[in-house]
Design a protein around this motif. Sequence first.
Motif, mmCIF file in Angstrom:
data_model
loop_
_atom_site.group_PDB
_atom_site.id
_atom_site.type_symbol
_atom_site.label_atom_id
_atom_site.label_comp_id
_atom_site.label_asym_id
_atom_site.label_seq_id
_atom_site.Cartn_x
_atom_site.Cartn_y
_atom_site.Cartn_z
ATOM 1 N N TYR A 136 0.849 -1.195 0.000
ATOM 2 C CA TYR A 136 0.000 0.000 0.000
ATOM 3 C C TYR A 136 0.884 1.245 0.000
ATOM 4 C CZ TYR A 136 -4.221 -2.710 0.596
ATOM 5 O OH TYR A 136 -5.266 -3.581 0.381
ATOM 6 N N SER A 137 0.681 2.076 -1.018
ATOM 7 C CA SER A 137 1.619 3.163 -1.298
ATOM 8 C C SER A 137 1.650 4.245 -0.235
ATOM 9 C CB SER A 137 1.283 3.794 -2.658
ATOM 10 O OG SER A 137 -0.066 4.249 -2.677
ATOM 11 N N THR A 144 3.317 -0.592 7.695
ATOM 12 C CA THR A 144 3.146 -1.802 6.895
ATOM 13 C C THR A 144 3.531 -3.046 7.687
ATOM 14 O OG1 THR A 144 3.579 -0.586 4.837
ATOM 15 C CG2 THR A 144 3.849 -2.972 4.771
ATOM 16 N N ILE A 183 5.627 4.035 1.491
ATOM 17 C CA ILE A 183 6.117 3.096 0.477
ATOM 18 C C ILE A 183 6.201 3.777 -0.887
ATOM 19 C CG2 ILE A 183 5.667 0.929 -0.697
ATOM 20 C CD1 ILE A 183 6.466 0.624 2.225
ATOM 21 N N GLY A 184 5.148 4.509 -1.263
ATOM 22 C CA GLY A 184 5.144 5.216 -2.539
ATOM 23 C C GLY A 184 4.823 4.299 -3.715
ATOM 24 N N ASP A 185 4.671 4.917 -4.880
ATOM 25 C CA ASP A 185 4.413 4.173 -6.119
ATOM 26 C C ASP A 185 4.867 5.020 -7.292
ATOM 27 O OD1 ASP A 185 2.483 6.147 -6.335
ATOM 28 O OD2 ASP A 185 0.808 4.833 -5.844
ATOM 29 N N ARG A 189 6.217 9.718 -4.499
ATOM 30 C CA ARG A 189 7.579 9.344 -4.133
ATOM 31 C C ARG A 189 7.620 8.732 -2.737
ATOM 32 N NH1 ARG A 189 12.893 13.334 -4.395
ATOM 33 N NH2 ARG A 189 14.450 11.734 -3.877
ATOM 34 N N GLY A 190 8.352 7.628 -2.608
ATOM 35 C CA GLY A 190 8.473 6.963 -1.316
ATOM 36 C C GLY A 190 9.851 6.353 -1.161
ATOM 37 N N ARG A 196 11.929 -0.995 -0.949
ATOM 38 C CA ARG A 196 10.581 -1.542 -1.138
ATOM 39 C C ARG A 196 10.639 -3.075 -1.194
ATOM 40 N NH1 ARG A 196 9.476 0.996 -5.419
ATOM 41 N NH2 ARG A 196 8.527 2.801 -4.434
ATOM 42 N N GLN A 376 -5.046 4.907 3.850
ATOM 43 C CA GLN A 376 -4.712 4.978 2.428
ATOM 44 C C GLN A 376 -5.540 6.058 1.739
ATOM 45 O OE1 GLN A 376 -2.314 3.343 0.992
ATOM 46 N NE2 GLN A 376 -2.737 3.355 -1.202
ATOM 47 N N ASN A 380 -4.210 9.988 0.448
ATOM 48 C CA ASN A 380 -4.253 10.216 -0.997
ATOM 49 C C ASN A 380 -4.993 11.528 -1.246
ATOM 50 O OD1 ASN A 380 -4.223 10.055 -3.753
ATOM 51 N ND2 ASN A 380 -5.218 8.052 -3.877
#
Length: 663
Positions: A136-137, A144, A183-185, A189-190, A196, A376, A380
């Motif tokens: 999960y970003s 997590t 975490i990011g996606d 940015r993460g 990861r 989440q 967002n």
Amino acid sequence: MEQKEDCNDWEQPLLKKETDVAAEMAGQQLALKPIKPVGLSWRGVSLSIPLKGKKNKGKTKEILHQVSGTAPAGRVTAIMGPTGSGKSSLLNALAGRVAFIKGATLEGELSVNGVPVESGVVRRLCAYVVQDDVLYSFLTVQETLTLATHFYLPSALSEQEKATYVRDVINALGLAKARNTIIGDGQVRGVSGGERKRVSVGVELISNPSLLFLDEPTSGLDSFQAQSVMSAMGSLAQSGRTVVAAIHQPRSSIFDLLDMLVLVSEGRIIYAGKAQDAVSFFASQGWCCPPQFCPSDFFLDVISMDYRSPDLEATTRSRIESLHTAWQTQQRKRGVEEEGGLGEGMGASPDAGVDRGYQSSWPMQFWMVFLRGLKQNKRNKFALAVKILSNVFFALVLGAIYSKREGNPPGQTSIQNFIGALFFVAINQAFGNLQGVIQVFPMEKYIVQKERAAKAYHLSSYYLAKLVSELPFTLLGPFIFACIAYWMVGLEPSLSAFLIFTGFCLLEAICAVALGLVVSALSRDVPTATALAPPVTIVFLLFSGVFINVKSLPTGAQWCPYMSFIKWSFNAFAVNQFKGMTFACPDPEGKGCMSTGEQVLALYSMDEYGLWQCALALVGITLIFAGLGYAVLRVTSQKYLKMIPPSNPPMPTLLSAEGPHSV
């Protein structure tokens, strides 16, 4: 590629046991519960799948053919091969995660510590890190891993013990600096790619597994990040765990970290044994690895198919078959000359890593998935802003178009204006809120498959938690829309009427979310969900009571409007607005005009149901959609092929730390 009869003129590269990075990682052992060593062996593993197309009916393609081997405890075993060789398929077969395909067959025998087991047993006792990091970003590394403790650790452990567990995993995997980073996606940015991947490994380590599978753990990483990930795997193996990784083409320093090597080409075994002995095996067949040349690159050059021409294809196919035969012959000779023992760690209790089932209660599963979804969605901010701004935009547009006031009582044109405005509201809330959730399941599909395979939670707790966690952010937009549009359009100027209007906007939004989850559950990916949503909504729109009078429908279709949530919402909006309302009529005798709101409701066949009936209908339809969405998820849940005993079993193998020996 040149084949030589004698390789003595080439100095063989010395393979170091550990690199400096590995030595540094080895000092960071996991302070977890002691594990029971698990040695895994497999014999005669074959996989075939049916070919597609009418011309290929009844034909199958062999992915794996009679593959045997072993992964000793406390070792890093790498499965290598060129693209399409079957290495990932072999890894999935060993882990019990070959996706079910109608007509496909998976044969073979698996043993844990020398005890034969079914593939489902291995699937439940192992941990599996997929190639793509499905996380999960908007959750941090700490969050997590903490969430994983609630899923995979016994509920009897205290929060302090779980926090200590998370701290140990973070330190062991070198994630301390990224602890509070999301975490990011691709859009947000993460953490870095290597971090990861280590988080993905850390999630699986929470359950303290004895057996760890990894699919392409270095894929997409730069050389340093790939080195750090594999160094961490070496450290885990030193703590007694069995690590099995499918890896494509590791650099030389990563190859030095490998204990055992399984080479696969065209679904056939080429070599299985100690990684440092592989060069000698190829040299014995006249294929000499040049000095200062990466062994893994050399192996793949030799065992890869070349399809550039028929001659090259025949040559490479013959070479691969020759190496496969040579390996089988060598194993038969060694099996006669020596008796392989169980090897280090292989004599442990066969119940090592026993499946413990669900570790948390259903309410805890629901609560943790709900909190995860809440965080989440809350973080967002872009998606949340789009939802709010789109509702504000449509409210302002609607208000601007229908803001012109008429006299008191309003004239006949007001009837059409009110009908148009209320119907727009019903359509807007249906389309907008349905589109907002259709991506939920396609985007989370792989995460849910992985977590459910590890028995993190029941499907029912996940589904209900997702439905509930979407509502706060879904309902905020319709509430803002109602507050702006109601007064700008000039609807019934009373607080009670406004509250009823707002309530039905929220009810319709909830119903649209439930339908959106059905569409989401039916879709394999986001583009499919996006394409499927409009026609589904249009079907309900056709039976809303505006385009055709409900009483004019054919006898066999008159039940359809009762399932249209748009119809019930529009009906409620109209009753709330028109009931008790009067209109000015230019004709003193009232001919050709409607003087009361009840006449308007009768014209559209909306005079039979009151607000309570509309509310109950929407609640009922929402429950039907929610149940249908759950049923679709249940039916489409990932299923796995069951490994059956081989129809033509190969010669039995004796297990040792060096690999399988046929006898």
